[in-house]
Design a protein around this motif. Sequence first.
Motif, short mmCIF file in Angstrom:
data_model
loop_
_atom_site.label_atom_id
_atom_site.label_comp_id
_atom_site.label_asym_id
_atom_site.label_seq_id
_atom_site.Cartn_x
_atom_site.Cartn_y
_atom_site.Cartn_z
N LEU A 130 -17.52 -5.94 -10.37
CA LEU A 130 -16.22 -6.48 -10.02
C LEU A 130 -16.13 -7.90 -10.56
CD1 LEU A 130 -13.55 -5.98 -8.44
CD2 LEU A 130 -14.63 -7.16 -6.51
N VAL B 9 -11.29 -2.38 -2.74
CA VAL B 9 -11.60 -1.92 -4.09
C VAL B 9 -11.96 -0.44 -4.04
CG1 VAL B 9 -13.07 -2.26 -6.11
CG2 VAL B 9 -12.45 -4.22 -4.67
N LEU C 99 -12.37 -4.04 -12.06
CA LEU C 99 -13.59 -3.26 -11.84
C LEU C 99 -13.97 -2.56 -13.14
CD1 LEU C 99 -15.62 -2.40 -9.59
CD2 LEU C 99 -14.26 -0.32 -9.37
#
Length: 553
Positions: A249, A238, A163
Motif C-alpha cells: 500500500l 483497503v 495498492l
Amino acid sequence: MSIPVLDHEAIQLRAAVTVHAASASSAPAAPRVQCDAHFAREGGQDGVRVRLGGESATPLAVLAAAGDPLGGVGIGRLSGPTEVFLPLDARPAIGTRVVVVGASEAGTQLLATEPVAADPAQSGELRLEVTTQPIGPGTLAQVTARLEPAGQARRGTVLTARLTDAGSAYSGPFGREHEATTGVTPGIAIMGLEGELPTSTGSAADALPPLLQSTLSQGETLWCGVADLGAAGSTLSVPVPSRPGVYRLLAATIAPDGAVAHGAILLDARHGLRVQPEVPQQLTVGDRTRVSVLVESGERNPVEAELRLDAGAGLHVESVAVAAPNGSSEGTRPGGAVPLHLAAGGHVWVHATVEASRAGGGTVAVEVSAGDVPSRSERPYEILNLAAVEPAPRAVQIKRTLVVWTPLDQDQAASQPTPDALDEPVERHRQWTSVPWSPNDRLVPGQFVEVREEFTLGEPSSGVIWTQRVPATCTAIRLAPRDPGPIGSREPGRGDELRFRVSPLAPGPHAHQYYLVVVRPGAAVLPPPELRSGETPIPVTVVPADVRLVAVE
C-alpha cells in the motif's frame, strides 16, 4: 496606492510617463533582484516568508497573488539579503506566486516573480498502520494514516492511496511444485478467454482464474482511494485481493500549500483462504449447469473449513459435491454448511448442480470460514426467458449448422492424419478432428463448437447489430481451429455474449460463422440471435428452432 516602507515613511505610487530623447548615458542601471518564497505561519497568522537578494536603488513592492492580490509590503532600497513576511487573509493554496515590482517616479517595472513553496515547518512523515489482524484474502484491511509529528495535517490535506502486488512467493495450483506435492495434473487450459467470466475446463484441478488473476495483477493498480486527512489522521478500508499474497500500500498526502508526504506498508495476506466462484453470467430459464467454487489455502498447515453457498432466487440448487484430487466427488446436502479439508497450500473444488428456475437478476454468494478469518465472494447472473417467437411474414430465415471440433494433444496428433478441412493446424503442437453436431451429442469441456448461420436477403439491408447470447455450458473465445467467417466486425464484449457490427448487405445469400468453447457440464439452449437496425428489432426464425448443447465431465 500607498505602500508602507520598512524603516521609512510611506510612499505614494503613481504612474508617470516622461517623453524625451533616448540617452544611453542617462539611463539608470536596471535593478538586479532575486527572490524565493515559502508559506509560513507566524504569530498565529498564515502568510508568505520572502527572501530577497540583489540591489535596487528604487523602492520595491513585494506582492503575493493567486489570480487576485492576497497581500503585499513595500521596502526601501535593496542592498543585500532581506526577508519580509506577507500576511495572507486567504488560506495558503497551491498556485500562489510572489511578484516583486520596482516603483519609481519613472514608472513601475516587474523585477521578479516566483511560485510560493510549501512550508518547510509543516513537512512531516506519513505513518501507515494496519489495525486489523490477521489479514485474510478477500477481506477489508483497516489502515490508519497520520502525519507525524502529530497535528501536522492542515485543513484540506488530501490523502491518496494505491495498492499494488508486492510480488508474492505464494504458488497457485498450476506450479510444478504444487503438482509434485499433490499429485494433481492440470487438465486442458483454454487460453484466450474474454471478458470477466472465469472458467474451469478439463479436470477438476484445472482453473483459469488464478492464472488470469496473477497475470493481471503484475505491476497494476489493484485499488486506489482518496480521503481527507484530518489532524488526527484517517482510516482507509483497503479491499485485499482474494488471491493470497503480499501487497504493498503506497500513500501520499498533499496539503493546500503543496506540502507532500509519502508512506508505504506491506499487507501480508499469504495466510487464510481464497474463494473464487465461477458462475455463468447469463442463463435461460430451464438451463441446467454447474456453479463451481475454487477454495485455495495459503496456510503451511492443513486447514479445516466450512463453505456456505447461497445461489440466489433465480437458481435452484439440486446437489452439492466436493471434488477430491483423484476426481471423485463427495456429495452433501444443498443449503447446509459444506465441510472442507485443505492440505497445506492446497485447494479443493466445490460443484453445485443448478437449474435456472426464475427469470431475473440474482447473485451467487459464497463464504468460507476457517477460524477467525472468513472469506467471501459474490458473482451476479441474469436469467432470461426464451419467449415464443410468433411467425412474421418478413422475418429473416436463418439455417443453423453446427460442427464439433476436438483438439488433439501433440502425441495424439502425431498418429492422426490432418483433417481435410484444415490446410494447416492453427497451432504448431495441436491439430483437430471435426464431426457434424447431433442433438444426441454429449460434449466435454475443451471442445469447440462451430456455428454457421446461413440466410438469404430479398432486398438490401442497412447496418445491423447482430448479438448472440452464449449458452451457459460455453463461453465466447477468439482462439479457434480455423479463422471464423463472421458477417461483420466483432466488437469487444463479455464471455457470455457475441456482438457483431454488420455493414449494409446486398440482396442474396449470406453466411455468418463463429466459435464457442465448452467449459462446464450441463444442458443449455443456444438462443436465436438478436438483430437490430438502429433501435428497430428485426424478427428472425431459426432452423432448427431448439438447439440445446449438452455437456458432461
